[in-house]
Design a protein around this motif. Structure first.
Motif, short mmCIF file in Angstrom:
data_model
loop_
_atom_site.label_atom_id
_atom_site.label_comp_id
_atom_site.label_asym_id
_atom_site.label_seq_id
_atom_site.Cartn_x
_atom_site.Cartn_y
_atom_site.Cartn_z
N TRP A 1 -13.19 -25.65 -9.97
CA TRP A 1 -11.99 -25.29 -9.22
C TRP A 1 -11.41 -24.01 -9.81
O TRP A 1 -11.45 -23.82 -11.02
CB TRP A 1 -10.96 -26.42 -9.30
CG TRP A 1 -9.91 -26.41 -8.24
CD1 TRP A 1 -8.60 -26.09 -8.42
CD2 TRP A 1 -10.05 -26.73 -6.86
NE1 TRP A 1 -7.91 -26.18 -7.24
CE2 TRP A 1 -8.78 -26.58 -6.27
CE3 TRP A 1 -11.15 -27.12 -6.07
CZ2 TRP A 1 -8.55 -26.81 -4.90
CZ3 TRP A 1 -10.91 -27.35 -4.72
CH2 TRP A 1 -9.63 -27.20 -4.14
N VAL A 2 -10.90 -23.13 -8.95
CA VAL A 2 -10.43 -21.83 -9.40
C VAL A 2 -8.99 -21.61 -8.94
O VAL A 2 -8.64 -21.89 -7.79
CB VAL A 2 -11.30 -20.69 -8.82
CG1 VAL A 2 -10.81 -19.33 -9.33
CG2 VAL A 2 -12.76 -20.90 -9.16
N ARG B 1 -11.77 -25.81 -14.99
CA ARG B 1 -10.91 -25.00 -14.15
C ARG B 1 -10.95 -23.55 -14.62
O ARG B 1 -10.90 -23.29 -15.82
CB ARG B 1 -9.47 -25.52 -14.26
CG ARG B 1 -8.38 -24.60 -13.70
CD ARG B 1 -8.34 -24.61 -12.19
NE ARG B 1 -8.06 -25.95 -11.71
CZ ARG B 1 -6.89 -26.33 -11.22
NH1 ARG B 1 -5.90 -25.47 -11.12
NH2 ARG B 1 -6.71 -27.55 -10.81
N ALA B 2 -11.02 -22.62 -13.70
CA ALA B 2 -10.90 -21.20 -14.04
C ALA B 2 -9.56 -20.67 -13.58
O ALA B 2 -9.04 -21.09 -12.54
CB ALA B 2 -12.02 -20.40 -13.39
N ILE B 3 -9.00 -19.77 -14.36
CA ILE B 3 -7.84 -19.01 -13.91
C ILE B 3 -8.27 -17.56 -13.87
O ILE B 3 -8.69 -17.00 -14.90
CB ILE B 3 -6.65 -19.22 -14.86
CG1 ILE B 3 -6.25 -20.70 -14.82
CG2 ILE B 3 -5.48 -18.33 -14.45
CD1 ILE B 3 -5.04 -21.05 -15.62
N ILE B 4 -8.25 -17.00 -12.67
CA ILE B 4 -8.69 -15.61 -12.54
C ILE B 4 -7.51 -14.76 -12.05
O ILE B 4 -6.45 -15.28 -11.71
CB ILE B 4 -9.88 -15.47 -11.57
CG1 ILE B 4 -9.47 -15.87 -10.15
CG2 ILE B 4 -11.06 -16.29 -12.05
CD1 ILE B 4 -10.52 -15.50 -9.11
N LEU C 1 -17.58 -18.26 -11.64
CA LEU C 1 -17.81 -19.12 -10.48
C LEU C 1 -19.01 -20.04 -10.69
O LEU C 1 -19.12 -21.07 -10.04
CB LEU C 1 -17.99 -18.27 -9.22
CG LEU C 1 -16.72 -17.48 -8.85
CD1 LEU C 1 -16.92 -16.72 -7.53
CD2 LEU C 1 -15.50 -18.37 -8.75
N SER C 2 -19.87 -19.68 -11.65
CA SER C 2 -21.02 -20.55 -11.91
C SER C 2 -20.68 -21.66 -12.91
O SER C 2 -21.48 -22.53 -13.18
CB SER C 2 -22.19 -19.72 -12.45
OG SER C 2 -21.88 -19.27 -13.75
N GLY D 1 -9.04 -22.81 -4.99
CA GLY D 1 -10.08 -23.43 -4.20
C GLY D 1 -11.35 -23.60 -4.99
O GLY D 1 -11.42 -23.25 -6.16
N ALA D 2 -12.36 -24.18 -4.32
CA ALA D 2 -13.66 -24.32 -4.95
C ALA D 2 -14.30 -22.93 -5.05
O ALA D 2 -13.96 -22.04 -4.27
CB ALA D 2 -14.53 -25.25 -4.11
N PRO D 3 -15.22 -22.74 -5.99
CA PRO D 3 -15.82 -21.41 -6.19
C PRO D 3 -16.32 -20.79 -4.89
O PRO D 3 -16.12 -19.59 -4.65
CB PRO D 3 -16.96 -21.69 -7.16
CG PRO D 3 -16.51 -22.87 -7.94
CD PRO D 3 -15.70 -23.70 -7.00
N ALA D 4 -16.95 -21.59 -4.03
CA ALA D 4 -17.52 -21.03 -2.81
C ALA D 4 -16.42 -20.44 -1.92
O ALA D 4 -16.59 -19.37 -1.32
CB ALA D 4 -18.28 -22.11 -2.04
N ASP D 5 -15.27 -21.14 -1.83
CA ASP D 5 -14.17 -20.63 -1.00
C ASP D 5 -13.57 -19.37 -1.60
O ASP D 5 -13.17 -18.46 -0.88
CB ASP D 5 -13.05 -21.68 -0.89
CG ASP D 5 -13.60 -23.01 -0.43
OD1 ASP D 5 -14.62 -22.99 0.30
OD2 ASP D 5 -13.05 -24.05 -0.81
#
Ligand code: ADP
Ligand code: MG
Lengths: 251, 325
Positions: free
Chosen positions: A216-217, A34-37, A211-212, A229-233
């Motif tokens: 999930w972000v 999971r990323a938190i941006i 994102l790579s 959402g997913a990286p693409a979204d």
């Protein structure tokens, strides 16, 4: 339920009048990346501090593996299986890489209360230390003083130390911030090669890098949940583009 | 006072410096055995005093050099042990050996009380808090005349017959100091000792690794007080007299200065520091009675010009030479 490793339930952190984290809820599944941006000052590090207990939540609940740890001490949460790196490098600079690893390894073992015993590695400890250093690609630097490592190597050591005790949740606070492009590649390779049973939550400012790496972000802004959402979204989310606009050249 | 800690040399543990260490240890031990055979009686007792104060300085170094917590309360812990030992053997008419044990126990308990109050703080706050706690002990010794004899202090019951000779007493102290020093050495090089260095460098990192930092500091403080108590008990037999000057601030400062002069975070540097400061005091007292002023000036001088201390400086030079070769 049992596949949720970390659950934040309306978590808030106040500093006087400032709500640095404001009513954030999220679920991280076991094994997830999971990323938190979010922009600077969004409350990402403060959220990590609430999860790990360095600066406990002032409202809401932090549930780890079904256990309410909102008020638990940081060392108790470490014993439950949480481990973290710090945004600002936080190592023992006057000691060698190996000595840093010894201290890291004994954090969760009764060995830390050995008052008159030898501080040399046991065979088992050495194996664990070498394993963690190998994942972080530092095995050739064991005898080097930490203050003589490059900045990138210090970030790698941070990761080796958090891996040493076999955590189930790894929290990485901007592991690649301030690194040269070649060092970033090493760090992202290290993150990619982490054992897949470890759940990883990663704060990162650089969208391209993050994102790579993740499934999930979650995006925070001004302490509040903005989108997930997913990286693409996320790449195409207009709210997030607004937040990042003017700060980043891409998106 | 983490500035003290960050200076401590860290390359103590390479095999090469281990050899150097063993060599200097062997020379030091030889000197300690031969000295009393060549020195006159009065000077033997100065060397005895150096050994006792070196132990006090090492107990301070455990906290200052390894855990990054500089205490100004250790003079009081040391002095309480002296008071209790002498009170037991004179006023209570008890056996001196029991008195020494009781002194050490009392010092350890006092250290535990100091620790509970002080471990939440660091830096200057820790320094000031331990200073204040030491002042309270001094005040009690000064005022509680019926027990402590107030300003006049208390005379001891005299050394046991076989320890009256200066050289005999010296060897008795040496026989105690050597194993005690060895155990301190093991302590600072044990996993617990390494954890203290970690706490000195970064508390937040240690917490996140699973260390209960407060508990570690508490244990370190109590152990350190135990060792200061041993020194204070030996001092009771050595001096055979105790007064508020034994618990006063200047003793804490002397002990700390000895640790710093030798090299904070080097443990054994305390012997060098104790020898240097004690010799200086004996020389200075020939010319002036203002030893406290000279002590203060020495402190400032060392902090400015040689903050890493004598042994610390030698280690740095050796390390540099090693790097060049
Ligand atoms: N210990 C603190 N005391 C007061 N304010 C703080 C503290 N830590 C962080 N803040 C404030 O909280 C907000 C969020 O900070 P932080 O969590 O570090 O953001 P991020 O990591 O997303 O860049 C900022 O406005 C910051 O100034
Ligand atoms: Mg941050």
């Amino acid at each position: 339920m049992s596949d949720v490793l970390l659950k934040l339930d309306h978590v808030g952190v106040r500093f006087g009048g400032l709500k640095a984290v404001d009513d954030v809820s999220l679920n991280v599944k076991r094994g997830e990346r999971r990323a938190i941006i979010g922009p600077n000052g969004a409350g990402k590090t403060t959220l990590f501090n609430a999860i790990t207990g360095i600066n406990p939540a002032t409202s809401g609940q932090v549930i780890f593996e079904g256990r309410d740890v909102t008020r638990a001490q940081p060392h108790a949460r470490a014993a439950f299986g949480m481990s973290r790196t710090f945004q600002i490098t936080n190592l023992f600079p006057t000691l060698t890489v190996e000595q840093n690893m010894q201290i890291a390894l004994r954090g969760l073992s009764p060995q830390k209360f050995s008052f008159f015993g030898s501080s040399d590695f046991t065979a088992d400890e050495r194996q664990k230390a070498e394993g963690a250093l190998a994942i972080s690609r530092l095995n050739s630097r064991a005898q080097t003083l930490v203050r003589e490592l490059s900045y990138g190597e210090q970030r790698q050591l941070e990761m080796a130390m958090t891996l040493a005790t076999g955590p189930r949740l790894l929290l990485l606070d901007e592991p690649a911030a301030g690194l040269a492009p070649s060092e970033r590649i090493i760090v992202s390779d290290v993150i990619r090669s982490l054992p897949s049973d470890i759940t990883v939550v990663l704060i990162e400012h650089d969208m391209d890098l993050v994102l790579s790496l993740v499934d999930w972000v979650t995006c925070l802004n001004n302490g509040r949940f903005l989108a997930e959402g997913a990286p693409a979204d996320i790449r195409n989310n207009s709210d997030i583009q607004d937040v990042y606009l003017g700060r980043r050249h891409h998106a | 006072m983490s500035m003290l800690g960050s200076l401590s040399a860290s390359n103590l543990d390479s095999p090469r410096s281990r050899k150097g260490l063993l060599l200097s240890l062997a020379l030091g031990a030889l000197a300690l055995v031969i000295l009393p055979m060549i020195l006159p009686g009065y000077q033997i007792s100065i060397v005895t005093q150096i050994l006792i104060f070196a132990l006090l300085a090492m107990s301070i170094d455990v906290l200052a050099g390894y855990a990054g917590r500089t205490s100004l309360g250790h003079g009081a812990i040391f002095g309480l042990s002296t008071y209790v030992a002498i009170y037991w053997s004179t006023t209570m008419g008890g056996h001196i050996w029991v008195g020494l044990l009781l002194g050490i126990v009392a010092a350890t308990i006092l250290a535990a009380i100091f620790a509970i109050l002080a471990i939440r703080t660091s830096g200057v706050y820790f320094l000031l808090l331990t200073l204040a706690l030491g002042m309270i002990v001094w005040g009690v010794c000064q005022r509680w005349t019926s027990v402590t004899g107030g300003e006049n202090g208390m005379r001891g019951a005299g050394r046991p017959a076989f320890l009256i000779d200066h050289a005999h007493f010296y060897f008795a102290v040496l026989l105690i100091i050597i194993p005690v020093t060895w155990s301190l050495w093991r302590l600072v090089h044990s996993p617990f000792g390494w954890a203290l260095r970690g706490i000195r460098d970064s508390e937040s990192r240690m917490r996140s690794l699973g260390y209960n930092v407060q508990l570690h500091l508490f244990i370190a403080f109590v152990l350190s007080g135990f060792y200061a108590g041993i020194a204070g008990a030996l001092y009771a037999v050595f001096n055979d007299f105790v007064s508020p000057s034994t618990v006063q601030l200047s003793l804490s400062v002397s002990g700390l200065l000895m640790a710093i002069t030798g090299g904070i975070g080097t443990l054994l540097g305390s012997f060098v520091g104790a020898a240097a400061i004690t010799s200086l005091e004996n020389i200075v007292s020939i010319f002036t009675e203002r030893w406290p002023s000279v002590l203060g000036l020495t402190f400032i001088f060392i902090m400015i010009f040689a903050p890493e201390g004598i042994v610390g400086r030698v280690q740095l030079l050796l390390a540099r030479k090693h790097q060049q070769s």
